[in-house]
Design a protein around this motif. Structure first.
Motif, short mmCIF file in Angstrom:
data_model
loop_
_atom_site.label_atom_id
_atom_site.label_comp_id
_atom_site.label_asym_id
_atom_site.label_seq_id
_atom_site.Cartn_x
_atom_site.Cartn_y
_atom_site.Cartn_z
N GLY A 32 -40.75 -15.76 -39.41
CA GLY A 32 -41.98 -15.85 -38.73
C GLY A 32 -41.92 -15.45 -37.39
N THR A 33 -42.82 -15.05 -36.85
CA THR A 33 -42.94 -14.66 -35.06
C THR A 33 -43.15 -15.74 -34.19
N ASP A 34 -43.96 -16.75 -34.85
CA ASP A 34 -44.33 -17.80 -33.84
C ASP A 34 -45.52 -17.14 -33.14
N GLY A 35 -45.70 -17.74 -31.52
CA GLY A 35 -46.90 -17.12 -30.86
C GLY A 35 -46.59 -16.45 -29.57
N GLY A 36 -47.96 -16.05 -28.99
CA GLY A 36 -47.97 -15.33 -28.05
C GLY A 36 -47.17 -15.75 -26.86
N PRO A 37 -47.01 -16.85 -26.48
CA PRO A 37 -45.97 -17.43 -25.15
C PRO A 37 -44.64 -17.63 -25.60
N SER A 38 -44.35 -17.87 -27.06
CA SER A 38 -43.17 -18.18 -27.23
C SER A 38 -42.09 -16.79 -28.00
N ASN A 39 -42.86 -15.66 -28.01
CA ASN A 39 -41.93 -14.80 -28.65
C ASN A 39 -41.72 -13.38 -27.92
N ASP A 40 -42.65 -12.56 -27.49
CA ASP A 40 -44.43 -12.79 -27.21
C ASP A 40 -44.73 -11.78 -28.19
N ASP A 41 -44.14 -11.10 -29.02
CA ASP A 41 -44.85 -10.33 -30.12
C ASP A 41 -45.04 -10.74 -31.36
N TYR A 42 -45.93 -10.10 -32.34
CA TYR A 42 -46.04 -10.60 -33.75
C TYR A 42 -45.50 -9.43 -34.61
N ASP A 43 -44.26 -8.95 -34.00
CA ASP A 43 -43.94 -7.88 -34.89
C ASP A 43 -42.51 -8.16 -35.61
N LEU A 44 -42.79 -8.18 -37.05
CA LEU A 44 -41.45 -8.66 -37.87
C LEU A 44 -40.35 -7.71 -37.83
N ILE A 45 -40.55 -6.54 -37.62
CA ILE A 45 -39.15 -5.53 -37.59
C ILE A 45 -38.46 -5.99 -36.25
N ARG A 46 -38.94 -6.21 -35.25
CA ARG A 46 -38.19 -6.81 -34.22
C ARG A 46 -37.37 -8.14 -34.51
N GLU A 47 -38.05 -9.00 -35.34
CA GLU A 47 -37.62 -10.13 -35.81
C GLU A 47 -36.51 -10.01 -36.94
N MET A 48 -36.38 -8.86 -37.53
CA MET A 48 -35.42 -8.72 -38.56
C MET A 48 -34.15 -8.51 -38.11
N LYS A 49 -34.18 -7.72 -36.86
CA LYS A 49 -33.25 -7.15 -36.05
C LYS A 49 -32.30 -8.47 -35.49
N LEU A 50 -33.24 -9.28 -34.95
CA LEU A 50 -32.54 -10.65 -34.53
C LEU A 50 -31.97 -11.52 -35.30
N VAL A 51 -32.56 -11.66 -36.73
CA VAL A 51 -32.02 -12.57 -37.56
C VAL A 51 -30.41 -12.08 -37.82
N LEU A 52 -30.41 -10.55 -38.17
CA LEU A 52 -29.14 -9.99 -38.28
C LEU A 52 -28.15 -10.12 -37.44
N LEU A 53 -28.50 -9.97 -35.93
CA LEU A 53 -27.75 -10.17 -34.98
C LEU A 53 -27.23 -11.51 -34.71
#
Ligand SMILES: [Zn+2]
Length: 454
Positions: free
Chosen positions: A313-334
């Protein structure tokens, strides 16, 4: 009958039986994938996508979305802790949101998700003041699939901080139940795309009795639940104060099972993981939000090893701040590699499944959605590979996940229909959003008595 043919593309299916198809094609009729593979028989269709410069994935599934927070992007300082962040900023802003601002926040969030190839999502914490029916209407019109969580609470607190909630967000539980029932009868199951769930605020904001009532209704109606859980260490203090743990507490109240999606789970222990695994309860992992708010690194590999269904999940505008799952995937990996000091901890195939199939499982729709396979619903994400960060293109999936962003999305098909086509989002009015978003955000800030922090 409508038909779509995607030909000669690199396809990552999220299906273990055939995870990668090079120079593959997908043929869609109406809402289903009729053929997929190297040698599909259908050679023509109403719409044809040449896959030469494309990588194709199942539509991405975001299991934690705050539709009310699209409009809050950037408004909150980036140096506050979760409790301050909620009490002094996010809640005053959300407690002053009205239906018109929510309308634009919803459209902005939907626009960004479709633009970055997300096909399905779980929406959390929909408050009565946002105009619940209009929210669902907007989601329906966007063409996406969504489980929409109606907020419910009966204590204005958070974890062991009583009376913390902003006045504007306090909602009478009887009203929440009524709105849930109205929405459920009007929308649930509509076109196989919209489902109405409960979104209890947080532990500390819901009494045990109300949790039991929710569990009972969910069981009777076959609905679902999503709730923030074990996000920061304060949350665990609340449970240990009651002599329990999150998993034990929820199991005792009957709040575990399929279509129960708990968000964050940063501080779950192994016993809780076993409870979630044995009951089919899902965890939504939100790495950017956990990083930005300094909440911690969720033990994703440990959860997966223990058999928990972990989605993204991405969560919201002030905590992420994007709603882009591709960026989230990289972060999980790292994050998983560095926190375990082990590059073998997790890989691209596991994370692709988290963002697709596991998400579908969390939503209870994995029979139809979450993989590219013959007979499945046609929810298809197409990305451009003709860009410097994608070359050389021998391993396009690795390139997309480590080097791409959701902005590489060119086309998104949901239920056999284009929501984005050749780079243009078709189902949300982009111009309306751009015209109003700045003005509405400024209005909200001033209404909340808050100032620009930069
Ligand atoms: Zn959240």
């Amino acid at each position: 009958m409508t038909s779509v043919l995607i030909k000669n593309a690199f396809i990552a299916t999220a299906d273990d039986e055939q995870p990668i198809i090079r120079e593959g094609s997908i043929y869609v009729e109406d809402d289903r994938i009729v053929e997929i593979g190297k040698n599909v028989k259908s050679k023509s269709a109403e719409f044809v996508i040449d896959g030469k410069d494309r990588i194709v994935l199942p539509g991405l599934i975001n299991t934690h979305v705050h539709l009310a927070q699209g409009i809050l992007r950037g408004l909150v300082p980036d140096n506050v802790t979760l409790i301050e962040w909620l009490r002094d900023w996010v809640w005053p802003l959300q407690g002053n949101l009205d239906e018109n601002i929510m309308d634009i926040s919803t459209k902005l969030t939907l626009l960004e998700m479709i633009n970055t190839c997300t096909s399905s999502f779980v929406a959390t914490s929909i408050n009565a003041r946002y105009g619940v029916n209009r929210v669902v209407e907007n989601v329906y019109r966007s063409g996406m699939r969504a489980a929409i969580g109606k907020q419910i609470m009966d204590i204005p607190g958070y974890a062991d901080h009583p009376q913390m909630l902003h006045q504007g967000l306090i909602e009478d539980p009887q009203l929440s139940l009524k709105l849930f029932n109205d929405l459920f009868s009007k929308w649930n199951g509509k076109d196989d795309r919209i489902w109405i769930w409960f979104s209890p605020r947080t532990p500390g904001a819901v009494s045990d009795d109300l949790f039991r009532t929710i569990a009972q209704i969910v069981k009777e109606k076959g609905s679902g639940v999503t709730m923030h859980l074990a996000e920061v260490r304060d949350d665990i203090r609340y449970f240990s104060g009651r002599g329990t743990t999150p998993g034990k507490f929820l199991k005792e109240l009957g709040m575990v099972g399929r279509k129960y999606v708990y968000v964050h789970g940063v501080w779950l222990n192994e016993e809780d993981m076993k409870i979630f695994a044995s009951t089919g309860t899902s965890v939504s992992h939100n790495p950017s939000s956990n990083c930005k708010l300094g909440s911690g690194i969720a033990p994703v590999t440990k959860m997966l090893k223990n058999g928990v269904n972990v989605a993204l999940g991405t969560d919201g505008g002030p905590s992420n701040d994007d709603y882009d799952l591709i960026r989230e995937m990289k972060l999980v990996l790292l994050l998983q590699k560095v926190s375990t000091l082990d590059p073998q901890a997790i890989d691209v195939f596991t994370v692709l499944k988290m963002a697709t199939y596991n998400g579908a499982k969390a939503m209870g729709i994995e029979k139809d959605v979450g993989m590219l396979k013959k007979g499945m619903k046609a929810d298809i994400a197409v990305f451009n590979t003709r860009a410097p960060h994608m070359f050389p293109r021998l391993q396009p999936l690795s390139n997309l996940m480590y080097s791409g962003t959701g902005n590489d999305c060119t086309d998104l098909i949901v239920d056999g229909k284009f929501l984005k086509k050749e780079g243009k989002v078709l189902t949300v009015d982009e111009e309306e959003v751009y015209e109003k978003a700045d003005e509405y955000a400024a209005e909200l800030l001033s209404r909340s008595g808050l100032k620009y922090w930069m």
